[in-house]
Scaffold this active site. Sequence first.
Site, PDB file in Angstrom:
ATOM      1  N   ARG A 152       0.874  -1.186   0.000  1.00 34.95           N
ATOM      2  CA  ARG A 152       0.000   0.000   0.000  1.00 34.95           C
ATOM      3  C   ARG A 152       0.905   1.228   0.000  1.00 34.95           C
ATOM      4  NH1 ARG A 152      -5.187  -1.691   0.818  1.00 34.95           N
ATOM      5  NH2 ARG A 152      -5.480  -3.555   2.067  1.00 34.95           N
ATOM      6  N   GLY A 153       0.369   2.339  -0.455  1.00 34.16           N
ATOM      7  CA  GLY A 153       1.148   3.580  -0.497  1.00 34.16           C
ATOM      8  C   GLY A 153       2.218   3.532  -1.577  1.00 34.16           C
TER       9      GLY A 153
ATOM     10  N   MET B  11      -7.675 -15.632   6.804  1.00 31.56           N
ATOM     11  CA  MET B  11      -7.710 -17.004   6.276  1.00 31.56           C
ATOM     12  C   MET B  11      -8.441 -17.027   4.946  1.00 31.56           C
ATOM     13  SD  MET B  11      -8.194 -19.334   9.574  1.00 31.56           S
ATOM     14  CE  MET B  11      -7.664 -20.701   8.592  1.00 31.56           C
ATOM     15  N   ILE B  12      -9.463 -16.175   4.812  1.00 32.62           N
ATOM     16  CA  ILE B  12     -10.238 -16.147   3.563  1.00 32.62           C
ATOM     17  C   ILE B  12      -9.430 -15.488   2.447  1.00 32.62           C
ATOM     18  CG2 ILE B  12     -12.292 -15.163   2.450  1.00 32.62           C
ATOM     19  CD1 ILE B  12     -13.782 -15.491   5.093  1.00 32.62           C
TER      20      ILE B  12
ATOM     21  N   THR C  51     -11.240  -6.755  -5.991  1.00 29.92           N
ATOM     22  CA  THR C  51     -11.833  -6.338  -4.727  1.00 29.92           C
ATOM     23  C   THR C  51     -12.609  -7.506  -4.167  1.00 29.92           C
ATOM     24  OG1 THR C  51     -13.780  -5.225  -3.858  1.00 29.92           O
ATOM     25  CG2 THR C  51     -13.530  -5.176  -6.206  1.00 29.92           C
TER      26      THR C  51
ATOM     27  N   ASP D   7     -14.377  -7.465  -1.670  1.00 30.34           N
ATOM     28  CA  ASP D   7     -15.653  -6.976  -1.134  1.00 30.34           C
ATOM     29  C   ASP D   7     -16.736  -6.804  -2.196  1.00 30.34           C
ATOM     30  OD1 ASP D   7     -14.205  -6.746   1.152  1.00 30.34           O
ATOM     31  OD2 ASP D   7     -14.217  -4.553   1.233  1.00 30.34           O
TER      32      ASP D   7
HETATM   33  P1  ATP Z   1      -7.992  -2.999  -1.508  1.00 29.36           P
HETATM   34  O1  ATP Z   1      -8.609  -1.787  -0.850  1.00 29.36           O
HETATM   35  O2  ATP Z   1      -9.001  -3.894  -2.143  1.00 29.36           O
HETATM   36  O3  ATP Z   1      -7.066  -3.741  -0.628  1.00 29.36           O
HETATM   37  P2  ATP Z   1      -6.727  -1.030  -3.161  1.00 29.36           P
HETATM   38  O4  ATP Z   1      -6.159  -1.085  -4.519  1.00 29.36           O
HETATM   39  O5  ATP Z   1      -7.884  -0.087  -2.974  1.00 29.36           O
HETATM   40  O6  ATP Z   1      -7.081  -2.502  -2.753  1.00 29.36           O
HETATM   41  P3  ATP Z   1      -4.964   0.688  -1.643  1.00 29.36           P
HETATM   42  O7  ATP Z   1      -3.963   0.321  -0.590  1.00 29.36           O
HETATM   43  O8  ATP Z   1      -6.007   1.676  -1.305  1.00 29.36           O
HETATM   44  O9  ATP Z   1      -5.580  -0.691  -2.111  1.00 29.36           O
HETATM   45  O10 ATP Z   1      -4.196   1.251  -2.936  1.00 29.36           O
HETATM   46  C1  ATP Z   1      -3.221   0.456  -3.630  1.00 29.36           C
HETATM   47  C2  ATP Z   1      -2.186   1.335  -4.272  1.00 29.36           C
HETATM   48  O11 ATP Z   1      -2.815   2.379  -5.030  1.00 29.36           O
HETATM   49  C3  ATP Z   1      -1.263   2.011  -3.281  1.00 29.36           C
HETATM   50  O12 ATP Z   1       0.062   1.837  -3.732  1.00 29.36           O
HETATM   51  C4  ATP Z   1      -1.685   3.465  -3.285  1.00 29.36           C
HETATM   52  O13 ATP Z   1      -0.586   4.347  -3.079  1.00 29.36           O
HETATM   53  C5  ATP Z   1      -2.268   3.651  -4.666  1.00 29.36           C
HETATM   54  N1  ATP Z   1      -3.355   4.644  -4.649  1.00 29.36           N
HETATM   55  C6  ATP Z   1      -4.450   4.635  -3.859  1.00 29.36           C
HETATM   56  N2  ATP Z   1      -5.250   5.700  -4.105  1.00 29.36           N
HETATM   57  C7  ATP Z   1      -4.613   6.421  -5.072  1.00 29.36           C
HETATM   58  C8  ATP Z   1      -4.915   7.639  -5.759  1.00 29.36           C
HETATM   59  N3  ATP Z   1      -6.019   8.338  -5.501  1.00 29.36           N
HETATM   60  N4  ATP Z   1      -4.027   8.073  -6.699  1.00 29.36           N
HETATM   61  C9  ATP Z   1      -2.904   7.376  -6.959  1.00 29.36           C
HETATM   62  N5  ATP Z   1      -2.571   6.217  -6.354  1.00 29.36           N
HETATM   63  C10 ATP Z   1      -3.397   5.741  -5.414  1.00 29.36           C
END
Ligand code: ATP
Length: 462
Positions: free
Chosen positions: A164-165, A374-375, A218, A220
């Site tokens: 993430r990030g 686990m899921i 996703t 969810d």
């Molecule tokens: P989940 O929520 O299903 O676990 P997700 O893709 O929503 O998956 P996040 O951790 O929110 O997971 O985002 C994944 C990646 O997308 C991260 O590296 C984050 O920095 C990037 N990201 C999230 N939101 C933005 C945005 N608005 N613009 C650019 N990059 C983003």
Amino acid sequence: MASNGVDEIKLVEGPAGYVLEDVPHLSDYILDLPTYPNPLQSNAAYSVVRQYFVDEDDTVQEKIVVHKDSPRGTHFRRAGPRQKVYFKPSDVRACIVTCGGLCPGLNTVIREIVCGLHFMYGVTEVIGVDCGFCGFYSKNTVALTPKTVSDIHKRGGTILGTSRGGHDTSKIVDNIQDREINQVYIIGGDGTQKGASAIYKEIRRRGLKVAVAGIPKTIDNDIPVIDKSFGFDTAVEEAQRAINAAHVEATSVENGIGMVKLMGRYSGFIAMYATLASRDVDCCLIPESPFYLEGKGGLYEFIAKRLRENGHMVIVIAEGAGQDLVAESIDQQDASGNKLLKDVGLWMSLKIKEHFAKQSVMDITLKYIDPTYMIRAIPANASDNVYSTLLAQSAVHGAMAGYTGFVSGLVNGRHTYIPFNRITERQNKVVITDRMWARMLSSTNQPSFMNPPKGTKGFTDQ
Ligand code: ATP
Ligand code: MG
């Protein structure tokens, strides 16, 4: 008439019925006109398939049921191989990245992008980016071949790692340029697809001929437009094991309660479908449907009633349900900026125990199960494996045709290309005035919590 591109197309009423009318900016979604014959044309296996190739103008309507006063609706490009492709296979250098949380089917999608590129189009250069978006500029890449990915679909998680990030658009696009990558496959949830959209826009700004394709992930099922997300079926199936365990615990003691927390930060689809599938659940609580604990028609009253009737009960609660009830506020975010939720399952378990102890209504025994990790970590089941395969193949066909800025997704049972902005602009939620929620309520025979006593937290007085 429609031309290339994955931008949405609107149907407008014309003198001869409904005609296709292009919306502006179609060229934003196509790298250039495709000129090379699709290599699949020379493959005997495909020549026997009627209509294997998709016509440029084939579209899929977003809404099947349209009311007489509503607009005729939006159509999306139908996914699939085109007669001509934009990329010469020997020129393709593709990369795959996975971001966000784990979900069953991630490895299947990776596998099928690699195998699809290789076997359908003869593309041999595919690399995997290590550990999410930040892997583009801070980690190594790994070469992916049909051999290295041959049995990864039998494993949970993602072989590429995730994070993430760390989304730095310009550093990521610099890296794509430096490595001479011209197809980018991005697998992840809503945040990831927003990141993918930013990469796509920066690539366009720099005028690069790089296709950006997303595969929405996703667990969810909270991504709009598409029928369902991959991994969802597997999650609902695996949730049955937790519900079964809760049921066994509850039925083994007097006044036993089994509480199961399931995924669903903002959308309660897993909890709703797992409840409908199980029939052992007495009460399902989701973020979209507010509820209250005390007073007439509240949760405590219902628990006491069900225990008196049956001697046991199972409650399924989605992780985002009742967040406004949880007293202690933790104002924290994860690395991607998502709000950290409070553990409502644990909080609720303690509240219920406290209530029955204090009231001396009856002695209860409550067991709390949180099967989330686990899921998320199991491999996809058969139906999700098939679904993930088709999503990956669609993405490969689209990128090879020169489409960009799209995700592949199922709309009304047909595979389509959907522009990024359509799936990131809102979230898919359970509509509690729709039939499905009503069916769920009638299967559990639980209260709808629609008539709270005056002054109940989270409700406005009528
Ligand atoms: P989940 O929520 O299903 O676990 P997700 O893709 O929503 O998956 P996040 O951790 O929110 O997971 O985002 C994944 C990646 O997308 C991260 O590296 C984050 O920095 C990037 N990201 C999230 N939101 C933005 C945005 N608005 N613009 C650019 N990059 C983003
Ligand atoms: Mg997300």
